[in-house]
Design an enzyme around this catalytic site. Structure first.
Site, PDB file in Angstrom:
ATOM      1  N   GLY A  49       6.957  -2.011   6.574  1.00 58.20           N
ATOM      2  CA  GLY A  49       6.747  -1.855   5.134  1.00 58.20           C
ATOM      3  C   GLY A  49       6.626  -0.427   4.644  1.00 58.20           C
ATOM      4  O   GLY A  49       6.962  -0.129   3.501  1.00 58.20           O
ATOM      5  N   GLU A 104       0.653   3.531   5.061  1.00 59.84           N
ATOM      6  CA  GLU A 104       0.765   2.074   4.892  1.00 59.84           C
ATOM      7  C   GLU A 104       1.420   1.735   3.552  1.00 59.84           C
ATOM      8  O   GLU A 104       1.282   2.486   2.585  1.00 59.84           O
ATOM      9  CB  GLU A 104      -0.643   1.450   4.905  1.00 59.84           C
ATOM     10  CG  GLU A 104      -1.042   0.821   6.225  1.00 59.84           C
ATOM     11  CD  GLU A 104      -0.376  -0.528   6.475  1.00 59.84           C
ATOM     12  OE1 GLU A 104       0.739  -0.775   5.973  1.00 59.84           O
ATOM     13  OE2 GLU A 104      -0.971  -1.352   7.182  1.00 59.84           O
ATOM     14  N   ASP A 105       2.075   0.591   3.503  1.00 61.05           N
ATOM     15  CA  ASP A 105       2.634   0.132   2.218  1.00 61.05           C
ATOM     16  C   ASP A 105       1.523  -0.386   1.302  1.00 61.05           C
ATOM     17  O   ASP A 105       1.397   0.015   0.152  1.00 61.05           O
ATOM     18  CB  ASP A 105       3.718  -0.935   2.437  1.00 61.05           C
ATOM     19  CG  ASP A 105       3.280  -2.092   3.347  1.00 61.05           C
ATOM     20  OD1 ASP A 105       2.143  -2.061   3.887  1.00 61.05           O
ATOM     21  OD2 ASP A 105       4.080  -3.025   3.527  1.00 61.05           O
ATOM     22  N   ASP A 108      -4.573  -4.880   2.003  1.00 59.86           N
ATOM     23  CA  ASP A 108      -4.934  -6.128   1.339  1.00 59.86           C
ATOM     24  C   ASP A 108      -6.334  -6.540   1.813  1.00 59.86           C
ATOM     25  O   ASP A 108      -7.326  -6.025   1.324  1.00 59.86           O
ATOM     26  CB  ASP A 108      -3.840  -7.137   1.699  1.00 59.86           C
ATOM     27  CG  ASP A 108      -3.935  -8.443   0.943  1.00 59.86           C
ATOM     28  OD1 ASP A 108      -4.771  -8.557   0.041  1.00 59.86           O
ATOM     29  OD2 ASP A 108      -3.159  -9.368   1.262  1.00 59.86           O
ATOM     30  N   LYS A 136      -4.931  -3.323  -2.720  1.00 64.79           N
ATOM     31  CA  LYS A 136      -5.305  -4.602  -3.354  1.00 64.79           C
ATOM     32  C   LYS A 136      -6.791  -4.827  -3.101  1.00 64.79           C
ATOM     33  O   LYS A 136      -7.176  -5.604  -2.223  1.00 64.79           O
ATOM     34  CB  LYS A 136      -4.490  -5.717  -2.691  1.00 64.79           C
ATOM     35  CG  LYS A 136      -3.790  -6.660  -3.644  1.00 64.79           C
ATOM     36  CD  LYS A 136      -3.141  -7.778  -2.854  1.00 64.79           C
ATOM     37  CE  LYS A 136      -1.713  -8.004  -3.273  1.00 64.79           C
ATOM     38  NZ  LYS A 136      -1.115  -9.176  -2.616  1.00 64.79           N
ATOM     39  N   PHE A 157       1.506 -11.163  -5.472  1.00 64.20           N
ATOM     40  CA  PHE A 157       2.381 -10.816  -4.351  1.00 64.20           C
ATOM     41  C   PHE A 157       3.490  -9.888  -4.840  1.00 64.20           C
ATOM     42  O   PHE A 157       4.251 -10.230  -5.736  1.00 64.20           O
ATOM     43  CB  PHE A 157       2.962 -12.057  -3.680  1.00 64.20           C
ATOM     44  CG  PHE A 157       3.445 -11.762  -2.294  1.00 64.20           C
ATOM     45  CD1 PHE A 157       2.556 -11.696  -1.236  1.00 64.20           C
ATOM     46  CD2 PHE A 157       4.780 -11.491  -2.054  1.00 64.20           C
ATOM     47  CE1 PHE A 157       2.986 -11.372   0.044  1.00 64.20           C
ATOM     48  CE2 PHE A 157       5.224 -11.167  -0.775  1.00 64.20           C
ATOM     49  CZ  PHE A 157       4.323 -11.112   0.274  1.00 64.20           C
ATOM     50  N   VAL A 158       3.538  -8.699  -4.259  1.00 66.34           N
ATOM     51  CA  VAL A 158       4.516  -7.704  -4.705  1.00 66.34           C
ATOM     52  C   VAL A 158       5.574  -7.459  -3.640  1.00 66.34           C
ATOM     53  O   VAL A 158       5.304  -7.571  -2.441  1.00 66.34           O
ATOM     54  CB  VAL A 158       3.819  -6.377  -5.089  1.00 66.34           C
ATOM     55  CG1 VAL A 158       2.986  -6.547  -6.348  1.00 66.34           C
ATOM     56  CG2 VAL A 158       2.941  -5.837  -3.956  1.00 66.34           C
ATOM     57  N   ASP A 164       8.031  -6.725   1.654  1.00 65.91           N
ATOM     58  CA  ASP A 164       8.977  -7.836   1.822  1.00 65.91           C
ATOM     59  C   ASP A 164       8.405  -9.168   1.385  1.00 65.91           C
ATOM     60  O   ASP A 164       7.191  -9.354   1.301  1.00 65.91           O
ATOM     61  CB  ASP A 164       9.361  -7.959   3.294  1.00 65.91           C
ATOM     62  CG  ASP A 164       8.213  -8.517   4.139  1.00 65.91           C
ATOM     63  OD1 ASP A 164       7.137  -7.876   4.146  1.00 65.91           O
ATOM     64  OD2 ASP A 164       8.370  -9.586   4.755  1.00 65.91           O
ATOM     65  N   ARG A 170      13.058  -5.662   0.865  1.00 70.91           N
ATOM     66  CA  ARG A 170      12.431  -4.356   1.101  1.00 70.91           C
ATOM     67  C   ARG A 170      13.216  -3.239   0.420  1.00 70.91           C
ATOM     68  O   ARG A 170      12.662  -2.200   0.079  1.00 70.91           O
ATOM     69  CB  ARG A 170      12.376  -4.043   2.604  1.00 70.91           C
ATOM     70  CG  ARG A 170      11.470  -4.954   3.407  1.00 70.91           C
ATOM     71  CD  ARG A 170      11.316  -4.383   4.824  1.00 70.91           C
ATOM     72  NE  ARG A 170      10.841  -5.374   5.775  1.00 70.91           N
ATOM     73  CZ  ARG A 170       9.558  -5.641   6.020  1.00 70.91           C
ATOM     74  NH1 ARG A 170       8.623  -4.999   5.370  1.00 70.91           N
ATOM     75  NH2 ARG A 170       9.223  -6.550   6.914  1.00 70.91           N
TER      76      ARG A 170
HETATM   77  P1  XMP Z   1      -4.157  -6.799   5.424  1.00 70.89           P
HETATM   78  O1  XMP Z   1      -4.590  -8.098   4.806  1.00 70.89           O
HETATM   79  O2  XMP Z   1      -4.327  -6.781   6.892  1.00 70.89           O
HETATM   80  O3  XMP Z   1      -2.636  -6.836   5.152  1.00 70.89           O
HETATM   81  O4  XMP Z   1      -4.760  -5.612   4.720  1.00 70.89           O
HETATM   82  C1  XMP Z   1      -1.855  -5.797   5.138  1.00 70.89           C
HETATM   83  C2  XMP Z   1      -0.440  -6.291   5.276  1.00 70.89           C
HETATM   84  O5  XMP Z   1      -0.210  -7.535   4.578  1.00 70.89           O
HETATM   85  C3  XMP Z   1       1.020  -7.507   3.931  1.00 70.89           C
HETATM   86  N1  XMP Z   1       0.823  -7.714   2.470  1.00 70.89           N
HETATM   87  C4  XMP Z   1       1.797  -7.778   1.579  1.00 70.89           C
HETATM   88  N2  XMP Z   1       3.126  -7.685   1.737  1.00 70.89           N
HETATM   89  N3  XMP Z   1       3.401  -7.984  -0.588  1.00 70.89           N
HETATM   90  C5  XMP Z   1       3.916  -7.781   0.641  1.00 70.89           C
HETATM   91  O6  XMP Z   1       5.120  -7.684   0.774  1.00 70.89           O
HETATM   92  C6  XMP Z   1       2.082  -8.098  -0.831  1.00 70.89           C
HETATM   93  O7  XMP Z   1       1.654  -8.284  -1.974  1.00 70.89           O
HETATM   94  C7  XMP Z   1       1.232  -7.987   0.319  1.00 70.89           C
HETATM   95  N4  XMP Z   1      -0.099  -8.040   0.470  1.00 70.89           N
HETATM   96  C8  XMP Z   1      -0.303  -7.881   1.805  1.00 70.89           C
HETATM   97  C9  XMP Z   1       1.604  -6.144   4.222  1.00 70.89           C
HETATM   98  O8  XMP Z   1       2.497  -6.277   5.294  1.00 70.89           O
HETATM   99  C10 XMP Z   1       0.455  -5.292   4.632  1.00 70.89           C
HETATM  100  O9  XMP Z   1       0.805  -4.255   5.534  1.00 70.89           O
HETATM  101 MG    MG Z   2       2.567  -3.932   6.521  1.00 73.14          MG
END
Ligand code: XMP
Ligand code: MG
Length: 189
Positions: A49, A104-105, A108, A136, A157-158, A164, A170
């Site tokens: 990501g 990081e992308d 969450d 987030k 969800f983005v 992705d 992506r």
């Molecule tokens: P955590 O929950 O471990 O998650 O902080 C991080 C990873 O979850 C994915 N993620 C998303 N991917 N749109 C996405 O495409 C979203 O809105 C989203 N929210 C979480 C992502 O891979 C991230 O690195």
């Molecule tokens: Mg990721």
């Protein structure tokens, strides 16, 4: 081109345009240039990501750096992180004694970031910080610091610019919210 081939079709609305993203990269790059001056950081992009963000962000960092990548995944159904994180591709560089910047992308729940920070500290990194495009905050479950981020986002969800949905989209040049019916259609399959 057939209508169904247009990948913009799945987007409800654009949250961050290409210009918005460029502005974010410039702002964060300037800050990171100041904070890492004279430090030779090891900048680790989290696959897959963060690939787009990593390349744009680091071009705004005027510091000598080493670039590397790692891939981690959390078991889930495409939306929900389960909290169990697995290391899929390890970083090649020796992190001992290094100032590490994780790119990081999106952060969450924070499970993924916590896993990586703990791992790198355990291996003897001197410092481990994270720069995420998006934060987030509403869904945070782990007490982990996102040291730098481009913007907070609501619990939606983005996709795009590295993010992705089921391993697609992506390559959209902006970040947008997925249409609810796209998600619904896949849930019903
Ligand atoms: P955590 O929950 O471990 O998650 O902080 C991080 C990873 O979850 C994915 N993620 C998303 N991917 N749109 C996405 O495409 C979203 O809105 C989203 N929210 C979480 C992502 O891979 C991230 O690195
Ligand atoms: Mg990721």
């Amino acid at each position: 081109m057939q209508n169904s081939d247009n990948i913009d079709n799945i987007i409800d609305r654009v949250l961050f345009s290409q210009d918005d993203i460029e502005e974010i990269c410039q702002r964060l790059g300037k800050q990171l240039t100041e904070d890492y001056a004279g430090k030779f950081p090891l900048v680790i992009g989290v696959l897959k990501g963060a690939v787009y963000f990593m390349t744009d962000l680091t071009r705004h960092m005027n510091v000598k750096m080493q670039n590397d990548f790692m891939d981690v995944s959390s078991y889930g159904d495409g939306f929900e992180s389960t909290g169990k994180v697995r290391l899929d591709i390890d970083v090649q560089a020796d992190v001992k004694g290094r100032d590490v910047l994780l790119v990081e992308d999106i952060v969450d729940t924070g499970h993924t970031l916590k896993f990586m920070k703990d791992l790198l500290i355990e291996r003897g990194a001197k410092s481990v910080k994270c720069c995420a495009l998006l934060n987030k905050t509403e869904r945070r479950e782990d007490d982990v610091v996102v040291d730098y981020y481009g913007s907070k986002v609501e619990n939606e969800f983005v996709v795009g610019y590295g993010l992705d949905y089921l391993n697609a989209y992506r390559n959209l040049p902006y970040v947008g919210v997925l249409k609810p019916e796209v998600i619904q259609a896949n849930l019903n399959r």
